[in-house]
Design a protein around this motif. Structure first.
Motif, PDB file in Angstrom:
ATOM      1  N   ALA A  58       7.909   7.521   4.199  1.00  0.00           N
ATOM      2  CA  ALA A  58       7.689   8.338   5.395  1.00  0.00           C
ATOM      3  C   ALA A  58       6.193   8.477   5.664  1.00  0.00           C
ATOM      4  O   ALA A  58       5.748   8.427   6.817  1.00  0.00           O
ATOM      5  N   ARG A  59       5.439   8.634   4.586  1.00  0.00           N
ATOM      6  CA  ARG A  59       3.974   8.744   4.733  1.00  0.00           C
ATOM      7  C   ARG A  59       3.395   7.426   5.249  1.00  0.00           C
ATOM      8  O   ARG A  59       2.520   7.419   6.130  1.00  0.00           O
ATOM      9  N   LEU A  60       3.901   6.290   4.732  1.00  0.00           N
ATOM     10  CA  LEU A  60       3.421   4.991   5.194  1.00  0.00           C
ATOM     11  C   LEU A  60       3.727   4.784   6.672  1.00  0.00           C
ATOM     12  O   LEU A  60       2.880   4.318   7.436  1.00  0.00           O
ATOM     13  N   GLU A  61       4.952   5.121   7.070  1.00  0.00           N
ATOM     14  CA  GLU A  61       5.347   4.969   8.477  1.00  0.00           C
ATOM     15  C   GLU A  61       4.450   5.794   9.386  1.00  0.00           C
ATOM     16  O   GLU A  61       4.051   5.355  10.469  1.00  0.00           O
ATOM     17  N   LYS A  62       4.129   6.984   8.935  1.00  0.00           N
ATOM     18  CA  LYS A  62       3.262   7.859   9.723  1.00  0.00           C
ATOM     19  C   LYS A  62       1.871   7.263   9.875  1.00  0.00           C
ATOM     20  O   LYS A  62       1.275   7.273  10.962  1.00  0.00           O
ATOM     21  N   SER A  66      -0.125   5.734  13.255  1.00  0.00           N
ATOM     22  CA  SER A  66      -1.440   6.261  13.649  1.00  0.00           C
ATOM     23  C   SER A  66      -2.515   5.180  13.645  1.00  0.00           C
ATOM     24  O   SER A  66      -3.626   5.408  14.117  1.00  0.00           O
ATOM     25  N   GLY A  67      -2.174   3.992  13.090  1.00  0.00           N
ATOM     26  CA  GLY A  67      -3.141   2.896  13.061  1.00  0.00           C
ATOM     27  C   GLY A  67      -4.216   3.052  12.005  1.00  0.00           C
ATOM     28  O   GLY A  67      -5.250   2.381  12.046  1.00  0.00           O
ATOM     29  N   LYS A  68      -3.981   3.908  11.006  1.00  0.00           N
ATOM     30  CA  LYS A  68      -4.997   4.154   9.979  1.00  0.00           C
ATOM     31  C   LYS A  68      -4.957   3.150   8.838  1.00  0.00           C
ATOM     32  O   LYS A  68      -5.841   3.142   7.986  1.00  0.00           O
ATOM     33  N   SER A  73      -5.438  -2.017   2.874  1.00  0.00           N
ATOM     34  CA  SER A  73      -4.445  -1.072   2.358  1.00  0.00           C
ATOM     35  C   SER A  73      -3.348  -1.765   1.555  1.00  0.00           C
ATOM     36  O   SER A  73      -2.568  -1.118   0.868  1.00  0.00           O
ATOM     37  N   ILE A  74      -3.274  -3.106   1.653  1.00  0.00           N
ATOM     38  CA  ILE A  74      -2.243  -3.841   0.930  1.00  0.00           C
ATOM     39  C   ILE A  74      -2.673  -3.982  -0.523  1.00  0.00           C
ATOM     40  O   ILE A  74      -3.545  -4.788  -0.864  1.00  0.00           O
ATOM     41  N   ASN A  75      -2.114  -3.164  -1.393  1.00  0.00           N
ATOM     42  CA  ASN A  75      -2.428  -3.183  -2.819  1.00  0.00           C
ATOM     43  C   ASN A  75      -1.251  -2.579  -3.577  1.00  0.00           C
ATOM     44  O   ASN A  75      -0.210  -2.304  -2.990  1.00  0.00           O
ATOM     45  N   ASN A  76      -1.423  -2.407  -4.857  1.00  0.00           N
ATOM     46  CA  ASN A  76      -0.333  -1.871  -5.682  1.00  0.00           C
ATOM     47  C   ASN A  76      -0.503  -0.390  -5.971  1.00  0.00           C
ATOM     48  O   ASN A  76       0.054   0.138  -6.931  1.00  0.00           O
ATOM     49  N   LYS A  77      -1.295   0.295  -5.166  1.00  0.00           N
ATOM     50  CA  LYS A  77      -1.490   1.730  -5.354  1.00  0.00           C
ATOM     51  C   LYS A  77      -0.333   2.495  -4.723  1.00  0.00           C
ATOM     52  O   LYS A  77      -0.148   2.460  -3.509  1.00  0.00           O
ATOM     53  N   GLY A  78       0.423   3.178  -5.559  1.00  0.00           N
ATOM     54  CA  GLY A  78       1.522   3.997  -5.048  1.00  0.00           C
ATOM     55  C   GLY A  78       2.505   3.185  -4.232  1.00  0.00           C
ATOM     56  O   GLY A  78       2.934   2.094  -4.629  1.00  0.00           O
ATOM     57  N   TYR A  79       2.849   3.697  -3.063  1.00  0.00           N
ATOM     58  CA  TYR A  79       3.861   3.047  -2.232  1.00  0.00           C
ATOM     59  C   TYR A  79       3.243   2.053  -1.249  1.00  0.00           C
ATOM     60  O   TYR A  79       3.951   1.494  -0.413  1.00  0.00           O
ATOM     61  N   ASN A  80       1.932   1.793  -1.388  1.00  0.00           N
ATOM     62  CA  ASN A  80       1.312   0.725  -0.595  1.00  0.00           C
ATOM     63  C   ASN A  80       1.882  -0.640  -0.969  1.00  0.00           C
ATOM     64  O   ASN A  80       1.722  -1.619  -0.253  1.00  0.00           O
ATOM     65  N   GLY A  87       1.691 -11.463  11.087  1.00  0.00           N
ATOM     66  CA  GLY A  87       0.627 -12.087  11.873  1.00  0.00           C
ATOM     67  C   GLY A  87      -0.689 -11.951  11.122  1.00  0.00           C
ATOM     68  O   GLY A  87      -0.734 -12.005   9.895  1.00  0.00           O
ATOM     69  N   GLU A  88      -1.767 -11.712  11.839  1.00  0.00           N
ATOM     70  CA  GLU A  88      -3.070 -11.630  11.208  1.00  0.00           C
ATOM     71  C   GLU A  88      -3.506 -10.196  10.967  1.00  0.00           C
ATOM     72  O   GLU A  88      -4.199  -9.906  10.002  1.00  0.00           O
ATOM     73  N   VAL A  89      -3.128  -9.289  11.824  1.00  0.00           N
ATOM     74  CA  VAL A  89      -3.679  -7.944  11.705  1.00  0.00           C
ATOM     75  C   VAL A  89      -2.616  -6.843  11.679  1.00  0.00           C
ATOM     76  O   VAL A  89      -2.939  -5.688  11.467  1.00  0.00           O
ATOM     77  N   THR A  90      -1.353  -7.200  11.900  1.00  0.00           N
ATOM     78  CA  THR A  90      -0.320  -6.167  11.974  1.00  0.00           C
ATOM     79  C   THR A  90       0.280  -5.904  10.597  1.00  0.00           C
ATOM     80  O   THR A  90       0.638  -6.833   9.880  1.00  0.00           O
TER      81      THR A  90
END
Length: 227
Positions: A58-62, A66-68, A73-80, A87-90
């Motif tokens: 739910a936090r990730l979706e939020k 918000s585009g934050k 952000s793609i890593n193994n930290k928590g639910y990331n 695509g390239e940026v989405t």
């Protein structure tokens, strides 16, 4: 006996774990490289795993809305770990990873080289918190570290004294529980550090000693232990 990182095991071991039947038997033993890997399942743990994952998603979706979130952000930290690039940026939530993670809900592993039975392994692991507490008390309350000695016999003497102090600490803890006191050993130690005894020698050379009880807490400790 160690807590096992079952999600980090080899694909062969992970397949064995996910194919175990926890319908009736909630604990299974897997032989692994000369070690015993005990895997258990708990409904309460499964509920907690699901709740934490749903909260994290739910936090990730939020954050996605918000585009934050960015590629960094793609890593193994928590639910990331559930993020993927489109695509390239989405960025989007990877539903396949979520589905795979759900299979592990409620599972926990224990790795050991002991010859104990499964029940003995689980029972002994439940005592781990006492061992961790012993180390914590030795480091914080009893100041086992740092050690400013260099000779072996002095280092051994330091550790021996610390162990003896821990034995006294545990006896204090036992007596407090026996007396059904709300005081913790740490609180008692803090209070008695401020209790002093004065010695007076009269003109007739009589020696009088008086324990100074000045606060209500000190009086309560005195009543508990009768000094």
């Amino acid at each position: 006996i160690l807590g096992a990182r079952i999600k980090s095991e080899s694909n062969e071991v992970k397949d064995k774990i996910l194919n175990l039947d926890f319908g009736k038997e909630k604990k299974h033993l897997i032989e692994k490289d000369g070690l015993k890997l005990v895997v258990t399942h708990s409904e309460d743990r499964a509920k907690k795993d699901r709740y934490n994952r749903e909260k994290g998603l739910a936090r990730l979706e939020k954050l996605l809305k918000s585009g934050k979130l960015t590629k960094s952000s793609i890593n193994n930290k928590g639910y990331n770990k559930f993020l993927k690039m489109e695509g390239e940026v989405t960025l989007a939530v990877d539903s396949e990873k979520v589905t795979l993670d759900q299979k592990w809900d409620g599972l926990k592993g224990y790795l050991t080289n002991s010859t104990m039975t499964v029940e003995e392994i689980l029972q002994n692991y439940r005592h781990l918190w006492q061992i961790e507490k012993a180390f914590r008390v030795a480091k914080s309350e009893l100041k086992i570290r740092p050690i400013f000695h260099f000779k072996r016999e002095r280092i051994e003497a330091h550790i021996c004294l610390n162990f003896t102090a821990y034995k006294v600490y545990k006896e204090l803890d036992r007596q407090l529980k026996e007396k059904k006191s709300d005081f913790t050993p740490e609180k008692v130690i803090e209070i008695i550090q401020n209790i002093y005894e004065i010695t007076v020698v009269t003109p007739k050379h009589e020696v009088l000693r008086k324990t100074m009880i000045l606060t209500e807490e000190q009086k309560m400790i005195q009543d508990l232990f009768g000094f």
